[in-house]
Design a protein around this motif. Structure first.
Motif, PDB file in Angstrom:
ATOM      1  N   THR A  11       0.842  -1.191   0.000  1.00 55.35           N
ATOM      2  CA  THR A  11       0.000   0.000   0.000  1.00 55.35           C
ATOM      3  C   THR A  11       0.878   1.242   0.000  1.00 55.35           C
ATOM      4  N   SER A  41      -7.115   8.633   5.649  1.00 54.47           N
ATOM      5  CA  SER A  41      -8.029   7.564   5.265  1.00 54.47           C
ATOM      6  C   SER A  41      -8.685   7.031   6.525  1.00 54.47           C
ATOM      7  N   LEU A  42      -9.984   6.863   6.481  1.00 56.22           N
ATOM      8  CA  LEU A  42     -10.719   6.377   7.652  1.00 56.22           C
ATOM      9  C   LEU A  42     -10.579   4.871   7.831  1.00 56.22           C
ATOM     10  N   SER A  43     -10.064   4.177   6.818  1.00 51.98           N
ATOM     11  CA  SER A  43     -10.009   2.712   6.870  1.00 51.98           C
ATOM     12  C   SER A  43      -8.609   2.165   7.069  1.00 51.98           C
ATOM     13  N   PHE A  44      -7.622   3.026   7.249  1.00 53.64           N
ATOM     14  CA  PHE A  44      -6.240   2.564   7.395  1.00 53.64           C
ATOM     15  C   PHE A  44      -5.975   2.312   8.878  1.00 53.64           C
ATOM     16  N   ARG A  45      -6.032   1.059   9.256  1.00 56.29           N
ATOM     17  CA  ARG A  45      -5.800   0.677  10.642  1.00 56.29           C
ATOM     18  C   ARG A  45      -4.413   0.057  10.800  1.00 56.29           C
TER      19      ARG A  45
END
Length: 446
Positions: free
Chosen positions: A293, A336-340
């Motif tokens: 990524t 990004s709200l989904s990058f954990r």
């Protein structure tokens, strides 16, 4: 993570005898009313055995899948993983040299430091090493006890003297920074480290200084559990130009003379950030050569399990026990709200580079030190080092870790919820006014 005796000079890890495993009989048996009680007793015994086990390793998986499938045997890949709970220190021969690292610019550490080095020199007849800058402390040189043993101390200078194979044992006085400094001094095999809590946080320093004589005597006799804190091996590969004008990168597989000189071992984390630039970082992340990524945000944290409770946890990562073989990858303020945060196996190689589309360069720091710029075309490769930091436990691996969570980070601390006995009585009586009054009182109490 496997550990070989070559990792230490005068010490190695002693494995406790394996616990006896219960033998399960899977043959059919007839059950009647008379042996029902015996079965219940067996179940209780089996369940209590599982809760009493001290193994920190996952159970070895069954390698046959159905009637026909299975794992191909590969003798070249066979390895033995020792149970972390059984890792205990033993000495090949009595330790003679000890390195004492104290917290700098802290007057409260001077008295314990003098007591410790005096006891080691006079009572234990050990050769004590200290950093040369320590002897320049004016307040310390005014101490009468210290002046009496000052000439018996051996000094070194960071960056000039190589301590490899010279030190048998390390004692840290201060906070977590002293342990990080010890890791920096030894870029290969690290002697066992005993850390006393005389700093501010003390997450990695489990020992108290009150009875240091008894504790040190026990350690020197070989009575200690160890936590092997894995480190990350970080190698910078610079994109350069040769005389013919072609660009090339430093060989990542160079062993070990050229590559080792360019590598840095970190105990907590390596941080890649955008530095002073106002633009987002645009960092490409590869795992074992495969593109994973791109990180668009303030940066990226690659941490060890030990470092998961440092900068990484402040960036939203989970806390990982130090004995878990893993590498944690945590974005810093990702757009990004989904990058954990993710956890990858300890055996992989991570490659981090500035994306060709990035508007700016990035900056890299290693355990908060050696900050340098990462340009376009450069890359940073991160793997798990074969040289961990053998940290001596005050109690054991589990107790020390949870004690640090509670004392250092106040993990899961809140007021206890009150029971419902009083509320139940009020509800049964039907007195809604009194019930509301009690509820309001409890809210104000909290």
């Amino acid at each position: 993570m496997s550990t070989t005796p070559e990792s230490f000079k005068h010490n190695h890890i002693k494995q406790s005898p394996p616990q006896s495993q219960p033998c399960h009989n899977f043959s059919k048996r007839v059950v009647n009313d008379n042996d029902a009680s015996s079965i219940a007793s067996d179940d209780r015994m089996n369940s209590s055995w599982w809760w009493r086990t001290r193994s920190l390793n996952a159970p070895s998986p069954f390698q046959q899948f159905g009637p026909c499938g299975g794992i191909m045997k590969n003798s070249a890949m066979v390895m033995q993983i020792q149970d972390p709970a059984s890792q205990r220190l033993t000495w090949y021969k009595p330790p003679l040299t000890v390195l004492v690292i104290k917290k700098v610019c802290d007057a409260s550490v001077l008295t314990p430091f003098v007591q410790l080095v005096t006891w080691l020199v006079q009572e234990k007849n050990m050769v004590v090493w200290v950093e040369s800058a320590v002897l320049d402390d004016v307040t310390l040189n005014e101490d009468i006890k210290f002046r009496s043993i000052r000439d018996k101390l051996v000094t070194f200078k960071d960056g000039r003297d190589d301590l490899t194979d010279r030190i048998d044992f390390i004692v840290c006085l201060g906070g977590d920074g002293t342990l990080l400094y010890a890791s920096l001094l030894f870029q290969q095999s690290v002697p066992p480290v005993m850390a006393f809590h005389l700093g501010s946080l003390g997450f990695l320093t489990p020992f108290r200084f009150d009875n240091f004589q008894e504790q040190l005597t026990s350690i020197l006799e070989g009575h200690a559990a160890l936590t092997l804190r894995s480190r990350l091996r970080c190698v910078m590969h610079r994109k350069t130009e040769n005389p013919h004008g072609f660009e090339h990168a430093v060989d990542s597989n160079a062993e070990p003379s050229s590559s080792l000189a360019n590598s840095i071992l970190v105990l907590n984390e390596v941080v890649i950030d955008r530095g002073p630039s106002p633009y987002l970082s645009n960092i490409d992340l590869f795992l074992d050569g495969k593109y994973i990524t791109s990180v668009q945000g303030d940066g990226l944290i690659v941490s060890t399990p030990t470092g998961s409770t440092a900068y990484a946890v402040a960036a939203g990562a989970s806390m990982i026990h130090s004995s878990v073989p893993a590498i944690m990858v945590t974005p810093i303020c990702p757009h990004s709200l989904s990058f954990r945060p993710i956890v990858v196996p300890a055996g992989v190689e991570l490659k981090i580079s500035v994306s060709p589309e990035s508007r700016n360069t990035s900056w890299v720091s290693f355990d908060g030190r050696n900050r340098q710029e990462l340009f376009h075309g450069d890359s940073l490769r991160v793997t798990t080092s074969i040289y961990p930091v053998p940290s001596i436990c005050a109690q054991d691996q589990i107790s020390d870790w949870f004690a640090s969570l509670a004392d250092g980070l106040h993990w899961n601390v809140r007021k206890r919820q009150k029971c419902l006995d009083e509320l139940s009585d009020l509800t049964a009586s039907g007195s809604e006014d009194i019930f509301d009054e009690i509820e309001n009182t409890k809210l104000y109490d909290v």
